[in-house]
Motif scaffolding. Structure first.
Motif, PDB file in Angstrom:
ATOM      1  N   THR A   5       0.708  -1.111  -0.209  1.00 50.04           N
ATOM      2  CA  THR A   5       0.351   0.006   0.460  1.00 50.04           C
ATOM      3  C   THR A   5       0.890   1.323   0.116  1.00 50.04           C
ATOM      4  OG1 THR A   5      -1.304  -1.071   1.220  1.00 50.04           O
ATOM      5  CG2 THR A   5      -1.803   1.039   1.027  1.00 50.04           C
ATOM      6  N   TRP A   6       0.544   1.939  -1.323  1.00 47.62           N
ATOM      7  CA  TRP A   6       1.275   3.291  -1.469  1.00 47.62           C
ATOM      8  C   TRP A   6       0.952   4.347  -0.247  1.00 47.62           C
ATOM      9  CZ3 TRP A   6       6.523   5.048  -1.482  1.00 47.62           C
ATOM     10  CH2 TRP A   6       6.804   5.872  -1.962  1.00 47.62           C
ATOM     11  N   THR A   7       1.358   5.246   0.451  1.00 46.26           N
ATOM     12  CA  THR A   7       0.681   6.590   0.215  1.00 46.26           C
ATOM     13  C   THR A   7       1.729   7.684  -0.674  1.00 46.26           C
ATOM     14  OG1 THR A   7      -0.068   6.215   2.861  1.00 46.26           O
ATOM     15  CG2 THR A   7      -0.195   8.358   1.782  1.00 46.26           C
ATOM     16  N   THR A  33       6.734  -1.483   8.345  1.00 44.72           N
ATOM     17  CA  THR A  33       6.458   0.049   7.126  1.00 44.72           C
ATOM     18  C   THR A  33       8.075   0.148   6.463  1.00 44.72           C
ATOM     19  OG1 THR A  33       7.085   1.311   9.124  1.00 44.72           O
ATOM     20  CG2 THR A  33       4.456   0.283   8.679  1.00 44.72           C
TER      21      THR A  33
END
Length: 65
Positions: A5-7, A33
């Motif tokens: 998951t990329w932010t 993370t």
């Protein structure tokens, strides 16, 4: 390839040497993370669970684009 998951900005890709990435993720042994600071610094992988907050692994990417 790893599921993640990329932010952050769209269209970001990062390449690591597979052996070093696998060794680091295996040493942490669970969900992680990753903190990407800038193009000239290693990526910091940390254990995502509260039981092992001090587990971390630094890895210099081969390429970012």
């Amino acid at each position: 390839e790893l599921a993640a998951t990329w932010t952050g900005p769209e269209g970001f890709a990062i390449t690591f040497r597979a052996r070093f990435l696998a060794e680091g993720l295996r040493s942490i042994g669970g969900p992680v993370t990753a903190a990407v600071i800038d193009d000239l610094k290693p990526v910091v992988f940390r254990a995502a669970d509260a039981a092992s907050p001090d587990d971390l692994y630094l890895l210099m990417p081969v390429r970012r684009h």
